[in-house]
Design a protein around this motif. Structure first.
Motif, PDB file in Angstrom:
ATOM      1  N   ASN A   1      10.468   5.099   6.827  1.00  0.00           N
ATOM      2  CA  ASN A   1       9.390   4.353   7.470  1.00  0.00           C
ATOM      3  C   ASN A   1       8.085   5.130   7.510  1.00  0.00           C
ATOM      4  O   ASN A   1       7.049   4.578   7.887  1.00  0.00           O
ATOM      5  CB  ASN A   1       9.790   3.966   8.902  1.00  0.00           C
ATOM      6  N   PHE A   2       8.141   6.411   7.129  1.00  0.00           N
ATOM      7  CA  PHE A   2       6.937   7.239   7.118  1.00  0.00           C
ATOM      8  C   PHE A   2       6.273   7.266   5.743  1.00  0.00           C
ATOM      9  O   PHE A   2       5.386   8.070   5.486  1.00  0.00           O
ATOM     10  CB  PHE A   2       7.266   8.661   7.560  1.00  0.00           C
ATOM     11  N   ALA A   3       6.749   6.424   4.844  1.00  0.00           N
ATOM     12  CA  ALA A   3       6.184   6.325   3.491  1.00  0.00           C
ATOM     13  C   ALA A   3       5.932   4.855   3.167  1.00  0.00           C
ATOM     14  O   ALA A   3       6.555   3.957   3.757  1.00  0.00           O
ATOM     15  CB  ALA A   3       7.135   6.937   2.467  1.00  0.00           C
ATOM     16  N   TRP A   4       5.030   4.631   2.230  1.00  0.00           N
ATOM     17  CA  TRP A   4       4.714   3.261   1.839  1.00  0.00           C
ATOM     18  C   TRP A   4       5.797   2.658   0.957  1.00  0.00           C
ATOM     19  O   TRP A   4       5.879   1.460   0.777  1.00  0.00           O
ATOM     20  CB  TRP A   4       3.358   3.218   1.131  1.00  0.00           C
ATOM     21  N   ASN A   5       6.627   3.502   0.357  1.00  0.00           N
ATOM     22  CA  ASN A   5       7.755   3.020  -0.452  1.00  0.00           C
ATOM     23  C   ASN A   5       7.323   2.096  -1.587  1.00  0.00           C
ATOM     24  O   ASN A   5       7.977   1.088  -1.890  1.00  0.00           O
ATOM     25  CB  ASN A   5       8.792   2.301   0.437  1.00  0.00           C
ATOM     26  N   TYR A   6       6.219   2.442  -2.212  1.00  0.00           N
ATOM     27  CA  TYR A   6       5.762   1.680  -3.369  1.00  0.00           C
ATOM     28  C   TYR A   6       6.553   2.087  -4.612  1.00  0.00           C
ATOM     29  O   TYR A   6       7.086   3.192  -4.703  1.00  0.00           O
ATOM     30  CB  TYR A   6       4.280   1.933  -3.627  1.00  0.00           C
ATOM     31  N   LYS A   7       6.583   1.183  -5.583  1.00  0.00           N
ATOM     32  CA  LYS A   7       7.221   1.447  -6.869  1.00  0.00           C
ATOM     33  C   LYS A   7       6.330   0.929  -7.980  1.00  0.00           C
ATOM     34  O   LYS A   7       5.532   0.010  -7.785  1.00  0.00           O
ATOM     35  CB  LYS A   7       8.587   0.753  -6.951  1.00  0.00           C
ATOM     36  N   SER A   8       6.494   1.520  -9.146  1.00  0.00           N
ATOM     37  CA  SER A   8       5.782   1.022 -10.319  1.00  0.00           C
ATOM     38  C   SER A   8       6.353  -0.339 -10.707  1.00  0.00           C
ATOM     39  O   SER A   8       7.443  -0.733 -10.275  1.00  0.00           O
ATOM     40  CB  SER A   8       5.940   1.995 -11.489  1.00  0.00           C
TER      41      SER A   8
ATOM     42  N   LEU B   1      16.255   4.423 -14.165  1.00  0.00           N
ATOM     43  CA  LEU B   1      15.901   4.345 -12.751  1.00  0.00           C
ATOM     44  C   LEU B   1      16.290   2.979 -12.184  1.00  0.00           C
ATOM     45  O   LEU B   1      16.434   1.999 -12.917  1.00  0.00           O
ATOM     46  CB  LEU B   1      14.401   4.577 -12.558  1.00  0.00           C
ATOM     47  N   LYS B   2      16.445   2.921 -10.895  1.00  0.00           N
ATOM     48  CA  LYS B   2      16.766   1.654 -10.239  1.00  0.00           C
ATOM     49  C   LYS B   2      15.682   0.629 -10.541  1.00  0.00           C
ATOM     50  O   LYS B   2      14.484   0.905 -10.363  1.00  0.00           O
ATOM     51  CB  LYS B   2      16.892   1.840  -8.724  1.00  0.00           C
ATOM     52  N   GLU B   3      16.094  -0.528 -10.997  1.00  0.00           N
ATOM     53  CA  GLU B   3      15.195  -1.627 -11.358  1.00  0.00           C
ATOM     54  C   GLU B   3      14.219  -1.226 -12.462  1.00  0.00           C
ATOM     55  O   GLU B   3      13.233  -1.906 -12.696  1.00  0.00           O
ATOM     56  CB  GLU B   3      14.398  -2.113 -10.140  1.00  0.00           C
ATOM     57  N   LYS B   4      14.483  -0.076 -13.092  1.00  0.00           N
ATOM     58  CA  LYS B   4      13.599   0.470 -14.123  1.00  0.00           C
ATOM     59  C   LYS B   4      12.171   0.642 -13.582  1.00  0.00           C
ATOM     60  O   LYS B   4      11.185   0.364 -14.263  1.00  0.00           O
ATOM     61  CB  LYS B   4      13.601  -0.416 -15.373  1.00  0.00           C
ATOM     62  N   ARG B   5      12.129   1.173 -12.362  1.00  0.00           N
ATOM     63  CA  ARG B   5      10.838   1.374 -11.685  1.00  0.00           C
ATOM     64  C   ARG B   5      10.798   2.776 -11.089  1.00  0.00           C
ATOM     65  O   ARG B   5      11.785   3.262 -10.539  1.00  0.00           O
ATOM     66  CB  ARG B   5      10.630   0.323 -10.594  1.00  0.00           C
ATOM     67  N   SER B   6       9.639   3.408 -11.186  1.00  0.00           N
ATOM     68  CA  SER B   6       9.460   4.751 -10.635  1.00  0.00           C
ATOM     69  C   SER B   6       8.958   4.658  -9.203  1.00  0.00           C
ATOM     70  O   SER B   6       8.118   3.808  -8.875  1.00  0.00           O
ATOM     71  CB  SER B   6       8.457   5.536 -11.483  1.00  0.00           C
ATOM     72  N   LEU B   7       9.449   5.548  -8.338  1.00  0.00           N
ATOM     73  CA  LEU B   7       8.928   5.620  -6.982  1.00  0.00           C
ATOM     74  C   LEU B   7       7.487   6.119  -7.006  1.00  0.00           C
ATOM     75  O   LEU B   7       7.142   7.021  -7.771  1.00  0.00           O
ATOM     76  CB  LEU B   7       9.771   6.575  -6.132  1.00  0.00           C
TER      77      LEU B   7
ATOM     78  N   PRO C   1       0.487  -3.374  -3.813  1.00  0.00           N
ATOM     79  CA  PRO C   1      -0.313  -3.694  -4.998  1.00  0.00           C
ATOM     80  C   PRO C   1       0.529  -3.572  -6.271  1.00  0.00           C
ATOM     81  O   PRO C   1       1.632  -3.011  -6.249  1.00  0.00           O
ATOM     82  CB  PRO C   1      -1.428  -2.647  -4.962  1.00  0.00           C
ATOM     83  N   LEU C   2       0.012  -4.088  -7.364  1.00  0.00           N
ATOM     84  CA  LEU C   2       0.644  -3.941  -8.674  1.00  0.00           C
ATOM     85  C   LEU C   2       0.283  -2.579  -9.243  1.00  0.00           C
ATOM     86  O   LEU C   2      -0.902  -2.292  -9.469  1.00  0.00           O
ATOM     87  CB  LEU C   2       0.159  -5.041  -9.631  1.00  0.00           C
ATOM     88  N   LEU C   3       1.282  -1.739  -9.476  1.00  0.00           N
ATOM     89  CA  LEU C   3       1.055  -0.368  -9.929  1.00  0.00           C
ATOM     90  C   LEU C   3       1.674  -0.191 -11.309  1.00  0.00           C
ATOM     91  O   LEU C   3       2.902  -0.171 -11.442  1.00  0.00           O
ATOM     92  CB  LEU C   3       1.667   0.615  -8.932  1.00  0.00           C
ATOM     93  N   ASP C   4       0.831  -0.066 -12.306  1.00  0.00           N
ATOM     94  CA  ASP C   4       1.286   0.151 -13.684  1.00  0.00           C
ATOM     95  C   ASP C   4       0.908   1.566 -14.095  1.00  0.00           C
ATOM     96  O   ASP C   4      -0.275   1.915 -14.130  1.00  0.00           O
ATOM     97  CB  ASP C   4       0.634  -0.850 -14.638  1.00  0.00           C
ATOM     98  N   THR C   5       1.898   2.388 -14.402  1.00  0.00           N
ATOM     99  CA  THR C   5       1.599   3.772 -14.796  1.00  0.00           C
ATOM    100  C   THR C   5       1.166   3.875 -16.255  1.00  0.00           C
ATOM    101  O   THR C   5       0.411   4.767 -16.614  1.00  0.00           O
ATOM    102  CB  THR C   5       2.831   4.669 -14.603  1.00  0.00           C
ATOM    103  N   ASN C   6       1.684   2.963 -17.092  1.00  0.00           N
ATOM    104  CA  ASN C   6       1.443   3.017 -18.549  1.00  0.00           C
ATOM    105  C   ASN C   6       1.912   4.323 -19.172  1.00  0.00           C
ATOM    106  O   ASN C   6       1.445   4.694 -20.265  1.00  0.00           O
ATOM    107  CB  ASN C   6      -0.037   2.780 -18.880  1.00  0.00           C
TER     108      ASN C   6
END
Length: 595
Positions: free
Chosen positions: A97-104, A114-120, A459-464
């Motif tokens: 709960n102390f992090a935003w827990n966003y993923k790519s 990776l889980k769901e093929k997404r990076s933390l 938000p939508l986070l694309d690392t590319n």
């Protein structure tokens, strides 16, 4: 008699354990004492986000007793869980709960294991921000980074010589042989200490010497080389900006800190920022700013807030039905490091396993003296060039951080369960260490966009990542450097062996061949939580810049941004230290404007 002594020791250890590992009950904490129950309708400065930058800005601006400051933080205070102050426990808070827990987003050809093929892509959601949940490694980056800011991006006034005084201003160096160094400072809020000594660090540094590198101070004149990690901790207690800049200075009458307060929109009137809307306790509120609104919400939330407020790429905002206030390239550049974890078995007890780190003796040592395994996480690091002829002429390409253990859990990497079973759980009790091999300057650039108009949604986070083949080639070169390190006599003497990386999902390639490592990169490489540049600064009129050199949002009065999002490009190391220096410099700039 011996039984009595043993019983007494057990009682002491368990009492200490309770004090350290459990929240103090019915006792006001430092974090609780500085937050405000009530806030006013108007302040001179309103700061959005109490992270590494926002905490510093609030503290420094409040030094002027004639100015009122409001600091709005979406998360809670830093004492909500006492364990957060213990450096070793950092990984436990990456998915909390102390992090935003966003993923790519799911991206083609990468994050396959990776889980769901997404990076933390986690960031701190707490007073002190990521400085409160990171691994406490204090690393400024290369002097060449900041010279590039000036020469390539036109950011005059933000070069290495401009920022060095502010690196020193933040710092209270605790390392004896660096106290007289012209590159370090004493008496600042953030303590910088040696990491806990692990014999493995000696083997790591001696391996570097065999490779032709000297032991160096990576925060000194030259970053290149092998070093013992410098950590932001004072007597084993995490030295975060929230704790040091806000907590230790206590409650101030002209500074209100409101936690659990999510800012949803910046109000503008005829290109002038006048206040912010925020939600606290389920109720929408509004507060005015007489002078400046400073957005310090981080590399993801700062661009998100600007775009929700109508400041961003015109077409993107129009597609979501958001009235356009100012057309700017918000979120167009998302810079970060990409890393891969490579483990090595050893046959000597020079490492640190989780059982030892969390054992009773370790707990007692930490509580009584602030030392021992719990006082730090990483122990040694290397900053290397793929082409050694560029040493001393350019910034390093590769960072290798040595962890004196295998992870044992999956908080950091987000592997799917089958990958975690092969690469982590299977070796939980195996004597080993981990090398985090990072590409410091990927050529591919990501982006941040709004998913929708809901401020509570990510938000939508694309690392590319790896869309430029050169990045894959360069990360492969970093793995080869790690192989070279493991093959030195210093590492052979402890039986270092990387055969535990023979993953079944890449077994159709010969182990350690280029194709094998490329397969591993595509499966388990991930972001390294060093996200920057989503509201990059540049000269006035620069079409790629969101803020000018005074960190003003271009075209909007009384609106500034100060956090990692303003970096023109990512630095050659962890980003907490340069964020703090940028914030200290910006605070001085604001003070001079008031004169």
């Amino acid at each position: 008699m011996e039984f009595t002594r043993l019983t007494a020791l057990v009682v002491v250890v368990f009492a200490v354990g309770y004090a350290v590992f459990f929240r103090y009950k019915n006792k006001p904490s430092l974090g609780e004492s500085i937050v405000s129950d009530k806030i006013s309708d108007e302040y001179d400065y309103v700061i959005v986000g109490a992270g590494s930058a926002g905490s510093i800005l609030a503290s420094r601006l409040a030094e002027d007793a004639n100015k009122s400051v409001l600091l709005l933080e979406a998360g809670d205070h830093f004492d909500y869980d006492q364990n957060i102050h213990i450096p070793w426990m950092a990984l436990n808070f990456l998915q909390s709960n102390f992090a935003w827990n966003y993923k790519s987003e799911t991206e083609k050809g990468i994050f396959l294991g990776l889980k769901e093929k997404r990076s933390l892509l986690n960031k701190g959601k707490i007073l002190g921000g990521s400085s409160t949940i990171n691994a406490c490694m204090y690393a400024r980056g290369s002097p060449f980074d900041f010279e590039e800011w000036v020469k390539k991006y036109g950011c005059k006034g933000w070069g290495y010589d401009d920022l060095l005084p502010y690196f020193k201003k933040t710092e209270d160096i605790q390392i004896p042989h660096l106290k007289m160094s012209e590159y370090h400072g004493s008496g600042g809020p953030i303590a910088v200490s040696n990491a806990f000594y692990i014999p493995l660090a000696d083997h790591f540094i001696n391996a570097g010497k065999e490779m032709g590198y000297m032991e160096s101070d990576y925060n000194g004149k030259s970053q290149t080389g092998f070093s013992r990690v410098q950590t932001t901790a004072r007597f084993g207690v995490r030295s975060s900006t929230g704790f040091e800049y806000l907590g230790k200075r206590g409650k101030r009458t002209n500074l209100d800190i409101s936690v659990n307060s999510l800012v949803t929109k910046i109000k503008t009137e005829e290109k002038v920022a006048t206040g912010v809307f925020f939600i606290k306790h389920g109720r929408k509120q509004f507060v005015k700013a007489k002078r400046d609104i400073i957005v310090s919400a981080g590399a993801f939330n700062s661009p998100q807030l600007l775009m929700l407020s109508g400041i961003g790429p015109k077409r993107h905002l129009q597609d979501l039905g958001i009235p356009v206030v100012q057309d700017l390239p918000v979120g167009k550049k998302f810079d970060d490091h990409i890393t891969i974890a490579i483990s090595a078995k050893i046959n000597q007890s020079v490492h640190l396993d989780k059982e030892k780190a969390l054992g009773l003796w370790s707990l007692l040592e930490y509580t009584l003296f602030g030392t021992g395994p719990l006082s730090s996480l990483s122990t040694a690091a290397a900053f290397l060039h793929i082409d050694k002829t560029k040493m001393g002429k350019q910034r390093p390409d590769i960072m290798i951080i040595s962890l004196p253990t295998t992870f044992g859990d999956n908080f950091f990497s987000n592997y799917n369960e089958s990958v975690a079973e092969e690469l982590i759980y299977r070796y939980k009790n195996t004597p080993a260490f981990t090398g985090l091999v990072s590409l410091l300057h990927p050529k591919a650039i990501g982006s941040v966009q709004l998913r929708n108009t809901d401020p509570f949604d990510s938000p939508l986070l694309d690392t590319n990542h790896l869309t430029d083949k050169q990045d894959e080639d360069d990360l492969l070169s970093g793995i080869r450097l790690f192989e070279e390190l493991v093959s030195t006599d210093a590492m052979k003497s402890i039986g270092a062996d990387i055969s535990i990386n023979q993953a079944s999902f890449c077994s159709h390639y010969k182990f350690r061949s280029d194709d094998f490592w490329r397969c591993m990169i595509r499966h388990i490489a991930h972001n390294f939580y060093h996200s920057t540049s989503t509201c990059k600064m540049g000269m006035t009129g620069d079409p790629t810049a969101v803020v000018d050199l005074d960190l003003r949002v271009q075209g909007i009065k009384n609106l500034r941004v100060c956090d990692a999002s303003v970096f023109p490009s990512v630095t050659s190391a962890n980003t907490n230290a340069p964020v703090m220096a940028v914030a200290e410099k910006f605070a001085d700039m604001l003070k001079k404007e008031r004169q």
